[in-house]
Design a protein around this motif. Structure first.
Motif, mmCIF file in Angstrom:
data_model
loop_
_atom_site.group_PDB
_atom_site.id
_atom_site.type_symbol
_atom_site.label_atom_id
_atom_site.label_comp_id
_atom_site.label_asym_id
_atom_site.label_seq_id
_atom_site.Cartn_x
_atom_site.Cartn_y
_atom_site.Cartn_z
ATOM 1 N N UNK A 137 44.931 39.446 40.302
ATOM 2 C CA UNK A 137 45.523 40.161 39.397
ATOM 3 C C UNK A 137 46.008 39.569 38.128
ATOM 4 N N UNK A 138 45.880 38.190 37.760
ATOM 5 C CA UNK A 138 46.313 37.661 36.596
ATOM 6 C C UNK A 138 45.382 36.244 36.521
ATOM 7 N N UNK A 139 45.566 35.843 34.890
ATOM 8 C CA UNK A 139 45.085 34.576 34.979
ATOM 9 C C UNK A 139 46.168 33.564 35.059
ATOM 10 N N UNK A 140 45.718 32.245 34.635
ATOM 11 C CA UNK A 140 46.499 31.118 35.066
ATOM 12 C C UNK A 140 47.639 31.369 33.997
ATOM 13 N N UNK A 141 47.768 32.082 33.079
ATOM 14 C CA UNK A 141 48.928 32.353 32.055
ATOM 15 C C UNK A 141 49.637 33.735 32.409
ATOM 16 N N UNK A 142 49.409 34.195 33.517
ATOM 17 C CA UNK A 142 50.171 35.472 33.740
ATOM 18 C C UNK A 142 49.573 36.708 32.947
ATOM 19 N N UNK A 143 48.486 36.516 32.392
ATOM 20 C CA UNK A 143 47.739 37.578 31.496
ATOM 21 C C UNK A 143 46.478 38.085 32.253
ATOM 22 N N UNK A 144 45.876 39.145 31.535
ATOM 23 C CA UNK A 144 44.768 39.677 31.977
ATOM 24 C C UNK A 144 43.299 39.233 31.557
ATOM 25 N N UNK A 145 43.654 38.337 30.439
ATOM 26 C CA UNK A 145 42.299 37.695 29.880
ATOM 27 C C UNK A 145 42.742 36.727 28.979
ATOM 28 N N UNK A 146 41.793 35.822 28.535
ATOM 29 C CA UNK A 146 42.121 34.489 27.745
ATOM 30 C C UNK A 146 42.046 33.169 28.209
ATOM 31 N N UNK A 147 42.178 33.165 29.514
ATOM 32 C CA UNK A 147 42.486 31.687 30.240
ATOM 33 C C UNK A 147 41.219 31.158 30.491
ATOM 34 N N UNK A 148 41.046 30.020 30.963
ATOM 35 C CA UNK A 148 39.782 29.076 31.536
ATOM 36 C C UNK A 148 39.316 29.964 32.688
ATOM 37 N N UNK A 149 37.994 29.516 32.682
ATOM 38 C CA UNK A 149 37.049 29.879 33.785
ATOM 39 C C UNK A 149 37.440 29.037 34.940
ATOM 40 N N UNK A 150 37.474 29.739 36.134
ATOM 41 C CA UNK A 150 38.091 29.170 37.148
ATOM 42 C C UNK A 150 39.470 29.445 37.601
ATOM 43 N N UNK A 151 40.003 29.099 38.850
ATOM 44 C CA UNK A 151 41.403 29.376 39.006
ATOM 45 C C UNK A 151 42.204 28.055 38.690
ATOM 46 N N UNK A 152 42.904 27.999 37.533
ATOM 47 C CA UNK A 152 43.465 26.852 37.172
ATOM 48 C C UNK A 152 44.756 26.608 37.731
ATOM 49 N N UNK A 153 45.457 27.661 38.454
ATOM 50 C CA UNK A 153 46.698 27.586 38.834
ATOM 51 C C UNK A 153 46.866 27.734 40.274
ATOM 52 N N UNK A 154 45.705 28.270 40.999
ATOM 53 C CA UNK A 154 45.507 28.520 42.467
ATOM 54 C C UNK A 154 46.217 29.787 42.866
ATOM 55 N N UNK A 155 46.711 30.575 41.564
ATOM 56 C CA UNK A 155 47.306 31.861 41.918
ATOM 57 C C UNK A 155 46.502 33.098 41.192
ATOM 58 N N UNK A 156 45.219 32.816 40.681
ATOM 59 C CA UNK A 156 44.814 33.801 40.104
ATOM 60 C C UNK A 156 44.037 34.731 41.142
ATOM 61 N N UNK A 157 43.337 34.177 42.059
ATOM 62 C CA UNK A 157 42.954 35.093 43.654
ATOM 63 C C UNK A 157 43.664 34.109 44.425
ATOM 64 N N UNK A 158 44.529 34.643 45.297
ATOM 65 C CA UNK A 158 45.115 33.963 46.061
ATOM 66 C C UNK A 158 45.427 35.129 47.363
ATOM 67 N N UNK A 159 45.898 34.409 48.377
ATOM 68 C CA UNK A 159 46.483 35.147 49.636
ATOM 69 C C UNK A 159 48.145 35.352 49.774
ATOM 70 N N UNK A 160 48.629 36.516 49.692
ATOM 71 C CA UNK A 160 49.890 36.806 49.582
ATOM 72 C C UNK A 160 50.450 37.789 50.536
ATOM 73 N N UNK A 161 51.603 37.996 50.724
ATOM 74 C CA UNK A 161 52.035 39.054 51.701
ATOM 75 C C UNK A 161 51.807 40.487 51.053
ATOM 76 N N UNK A 162 51.403 41.371 51.978
ATOM 77 C CA UNK A 162 51.191 42.857 51.512
ATOM 78 C C UNK A 162 52.328 43.440 50.627
ATOM 79 N N UNK A 163 52.026 44.234 49.503
ATOM 80 C CA UNK A 163 53.111 44.911 48.805
ATOM 81 C C UNK A 163 52.432 46.049 48.543
ATOM 82 N N UNK A 164 53.735 46.911 47.956
ATOM 83 C CA UNK A 164 53.167 48.420 47.373
ATOM 84 C C UNK A 164 53.078 48.454 45.915
ATOM 85 N N UNK A 165 51.988 48.826 45.719
ATOM 86 C CA UNK A 165 51.137 48.859 44.372
ATOM 87 C C UNK A 165 50.722 50.135 44.088
#
Length: 314
Positions: free
Chosen positions: A8-36
């Motif tokens: 849901x976000x890049x390494x800067x917490x934004x939707x675009x503009x970051x470097x390719x790949x998962x820089x922070x480990x949280x760009x695509x990650x496993x988390x607890x289910x939540x309501x969106x």
């Protein structure tokens, strides 16, 4: 608690503009289910398809070559196709977003399990995702219909808010059953590189890590060997790297706090820090030699390093 693979976000917490790949480990990650605001639940009638969807979603989260960027959202699909639809085989830095990532995984299911109804486009978005997956053989449910049929959110279930977001339920995926210890590998270390790094010949980070990586070595493994060399005066021929799933809470006990880094090792750049006394959730641990690192929502921190304890289970 149900787990989801979320993008849901890049390494800067934004939707675009970051470097390719998962820089922070949280760009695509496993988390607890939540309501969106999810209102559509897509499940394939064949459990093998759902299990593969979940396993690939987990591997997408674990593969730090895959990051998030809406401006480059189809590059993950292209790399996945080039890797014969095997997520863990992707070695090139690429980007996705929530819908293009789920769409690519759906097409990987079509290709790998030879489903015949329809293909799923790389240009999919949340607004047409339901129609594309239904055409390819998935069934669509409301929440009440889903619970009446399955009694829970089943493994591999795709949760969709057509106007906003989509993710994949991964709880119970077959590769998660082994996730308490996912790997334990001994990696060979070049003795001369260890000596040169210890002597400062490779410079400071991040250039040092880049130079080591350009030679085909993992900077984390090399740094672990350097630490062992400095501590004992001995050059280890190999370093054992063990990765484990955790999802546990740790309290920072180091007097000066602990640095948060982009990867599991001092060879990675510092991105932030936690103060002494802070309690953080660790979603994954990595043991490199005698050192133990933990992944948090902000990046990686040393739990134990060079014989010192920086965080304890809370």
């Amino acid at each position: 608690m149900t787990k989801v693979a979320n993008c849901g976000h890049d390494e800067n917490g934004r939707y675009s503009g970051g470097q390719a790949g998962d820089q922070s480990g949280t760009e695509w990650y496993i988390r607890e289910d939540y309501d969106f605001g999810q209102s559509v639940y897509l499940v394939h009638p064949d459990d093998a398809v759902n299990d593969l969807m979940a396993r690939m979603a987990v591997n997408g989260a674990r593969n730090d070559n895959i990051g998030y960027d809406q401006g480059q959202r189809t590059t993950f699909y292209v790399c996945l196709r080039a890797a014969n639809w095997v997520v863990s085989a992707i070695k090139e830095k690429c980007e996705s977003d929530c819908s293009s990532g789920v769409g690519a995984l759906g097409e990987a299911c079509v290709q790998r399990l030879k489903l015949t109804k329809a293909h799923i486009s790389k240009d999919i978005y949340t607004g047409n995702l339901k129609a594309a997956f239904v055409a390819a053989g998935w069934n669509a449910y409301t929440y009440d219909q889903l619970i009446r049929k399955y009694g829970k959110k089943p493994t591999g279930c795709i949760q969709l808010n057509p106007a906003k977001h989509v993710n994949v339920v991964v709880e119970g995926a077959s590769n998660l059953k082994e996730s308490t210890v996912t790997s334990a590998t001994k990696q060979k270390v070049n003795a001369q590189i260890v000596k040169d790094v210890a002597a400062g010949k490779y410079g400071d980070n991040p250039k040092r890590a880049e130079r080591i990586r350009s030679l085909g070595y993992d900077p984390v493994v090399v740094q672990a060997a350097v630490n062992e060399y400095i501590r004992t005066g001995k050059l280890p021929a190999t370093v054992t790297v063990t990765t484990a799933a955790a999802d546990e809470r740790y309290r920072i006990v180091a007097k000066s706090g602990v640095n948060i880094r982009k990867g599991a090792g001092t060879g990675y750049a510092k991105v932030d820090a936690y103060a002494k006394g802070e309690v953080v959730t660790v979603t994954q641990t990595k043991k490199v030699g005698a050192d133990v690192w933990g992944r948090t929502s902000k990046g990686w921190v040393a739990l134990r390093h060079d014989g010192n304890t920086y965080a304890v289970k809370s």
